[in-house]
Design a protein around this motif. Structure first.
Motif, short mmCIF file in Angstrom:
data_model
loop_
_atom_site.label_atom_id
_atom_site.label_comp_id
_atom_site.label_asym_id
_atom_site.label_seq_id
_atom_site.Cartn_x
_atom_site.Cartn_y
_atom_site.Cartn_z
N ILE A 233 0.82 -1.22 0.00
CA ILE A 233 0.00 0.00 0.00
C ILE A 233 0.85 1.27 0.00
N PRO B 75 -11.91 11.47 -1.65
CA PRO B 75 -11.21 10.56 -2.56
C PRO B 75 -11.57 10.83 -4.04
N MET C 93 -4.69 11.52 -5.69
CA MET C 93 -5.35 10.29 -6.15
C MET C 93 -5.50 10.31 -7.66
N ASP D 99 2.52 -2.64 13.78
CA ASP D 99 1.54 -3.55 13.19
C ASP D 99 0.13 -2.94 13.28
N PHE E 237 -0.51 0.26 13.50
CA PHE E 237 -0.53 1.41 12.59
C PHE E 237 -0.81 0.94 11.16
N ILE E 238 -0.10 -0.10 10.71
CA ILE E 238 -0.28 -0.55 9.32
C ILE E 238 -1.69 -1.10 9.11
N ARG E 239 -2.19 -1.87 10.07
CA ARG E 239 -3.54 -2.42 9.91
C ARG E 239 -4.57 -1.30 9.81
N ARG F 160 -4.01 1.77 8.74
CA ARG F 160 -3.85 2.43 7.43
C ARG F 160 -4.47 1.59 6.33
N ARG F 161 -4.32 0.29 6.41
CA ARG F 161 -4.87 -0.59 5.37
C ARG F 161 -6.40 -0.48 5.33
N LYS G 153 -8.18 2.13 6.30
CA LYS G 153 -8.56 3.45 5.80
C LYS G 153 -8.34 3.55 4.29
N VAL G 154 -7.22 3.00 3.83
CA VAL G 154 -6.92 3.02 2.40
C VAL G 154 -8.02 2.26 1.64
N LYS H 147 -11.06 4.43 1.16
CA LYS H 147 -10.84 5.47 0.14
C LYS H 147 -10.87 4.86 -1.26
N LEU H 148 -10.23 3.70 -1.40
CA LEU H 148 -10.17 3.07 -2.72
C LEU H 148 -11.56 2.69 -3.21
N ARG I 65 -6.78 -2.22 -11.66
CA ARG I 65 -5.74 -2.20 -10.64
C ARG I 65 -6.33 -1.88 -9.26
N ILE I 66 -7.28 -0.93 -9.22
CA ILE I 66 -7.91 -0.59 -7.94
C ILE I 66 -8.73 -1.78 -7.42
N LEU J 262 -6.43 -4.26 -5.84
CA LEU J 262 -5.97 -3.80 -4.52
C LEU J 262 -7.05 -3.99 -3.47
N LYS K 182 -7.40 -7.61 -2.49
CA LYS K 182 -6.30 -8.02 -1.63
C LYS K 182 -6.51 -7.51 -0.19
N GLU L 41 -8.02 -9.79 3.97
CA GLU L 41 -7.32 -9.92 5.26
C GLU L 41 -8.28 -10.02 6.44
#
Lengths: 124, 179
Positions: A83, A104, A110, B101, B103-105, B107-108, B110-111, B114-115, B168-169, B172, B175, B179
């Motif tokens: 990411i 977004p 973006m 760990d 922090f990354i979780r 962010r994942r 939140k990302v 947004k995606l 591509r989005i 992502l 993926k 999790e």
């Protein structure tokens, strides 16, 4: 939580941490004691509790002529790698995004990222 | 009571995957300067901004900016103590590699959110670009308002195919959702 329970949970955390650190290769139960300051009796109990809770997997393995277990964690550490290139991952405005004029849909970062993914033959 | 420095790279004798990920995140967030600050912090166990600035040779204001940025993300902790000689309150900072760990979780998650929003935007419209201006990219309704003329250079806007980006989005999202 009693002091015994606290100690137990801290041993479990340490054991789980070491097993997670070992990644996909796993770690031999005998190696685990070398890396830890707990006796094997206490450690073995922690391992059984972790297995019962479904957090680790034990696989029997012959090592130096003795049967031992190789331990694997079901939970893997999260990685930033896949990411890191998405602009939102390290964006300073993330907490305001979607709640204010930034969103977004209209984010310039973006959009630039989208443009970078259009590739050849996108009709330009 | 003073707490002993928590186990970092040195304490465990080898670099764990969590330590590696922690330093990677520090680098992405604050660049080489942040890496130098955090490495010094981990060597020392804990330190004030002033001591850190002297140790790494970076201006104290820049050190403070780095510390604050990492603190806000939970990657450092701070303890407020009173300076014995001046009576002022100062902060002692400490690295928290174990928090990376979480922090990354976060962010994942939140990302992912947004995606999904951007994907729905990209899928439901057709888009237009300008041959000359790299950054011009707009949906049909906006292009129509502008009479299909580039707001930057005046060239005609052209419809484009965004399916590669959309694909591509989607990959992502798949993926991150797995999790």
């Amino acid at each position: 939580m009693s002091s015994r329970q606290k100690k137990r949970s801290s041993v479990e955390q340490d054991v789980l941490r070491l097993i997670m650190d070992a990644g996909d290769e796993g770690i031999l139960q005998s190696e685990l004691w070398k890396n830890m300051g707990v006796d094997s009796r206490e450690g073995s109990r922690a391992i059984l509790r972790l297995e019962r809770r479904g957090l680790i997997i034990r696989k029997k393995e012959l090592h130096s002529g003795r049967w031992t277990y190789r331990l694997f964690s079901r939970r893997k550490y999260a990685t930033i790698d896949d990411i890191k290139d998405i602009p939102c991952t390290f964006c300073d405005l993330e907490s305001r995004c979607g709640e204010s004029e930034i969103s977004p849909e209209n984010c310039k970062m973006m959009t630039a990222w989208i443009i970078s993914m259009l590739g050849e033959g996108a009709g330009r | 009571m003073e707490q002993p420095p928590q186990g970092g790279v040195e304490a465990r004798g080898r670099e764990s995957p969590l330590d590696r990920e922690f330093m990677k995140v520090i680098r992405y967030l604050g660049g080489e300067e942040a890496v130098r600050v955090v490495e010094a912090l981990r060597r020392m166990g804990e330190a004030t901004d002033e001591v850190l600035a002297n140790e790494v040779g970076i201006r104290i204001n820049d050190v403070r900016k780095i510390l604050l940025k990492l603190y806000e993300r939970g990657l450092l902790s701070a303890i407020r103590v009173q300076d014995e000689s001046t009576g002022w309150y100062i902060f002692r900072w400490r690295a928290q590699p174990d928090q990376v760990d979480t922090f990354i979780r976060s962010r994942r998650r939140k990302v992912l959110e947004k995606l999904k929003r951007r994907l729905s935007y990209e899928e439901s419209r057709s888009f237009f670009r300008c041959d000359n201006c790299e950054e011009v990219y707009m949906p049909f309704d906006e292009a129509m308002e502008r009479a299909f003329i580039c707001p930057r250079c005046g060239a005609p806007l052209k419809g484009i195919d965004n399916s590669r980006a959309v694909e591509r989005i989607r990959e992502l999202i798949k993926k991150l959702e797995a999790e």
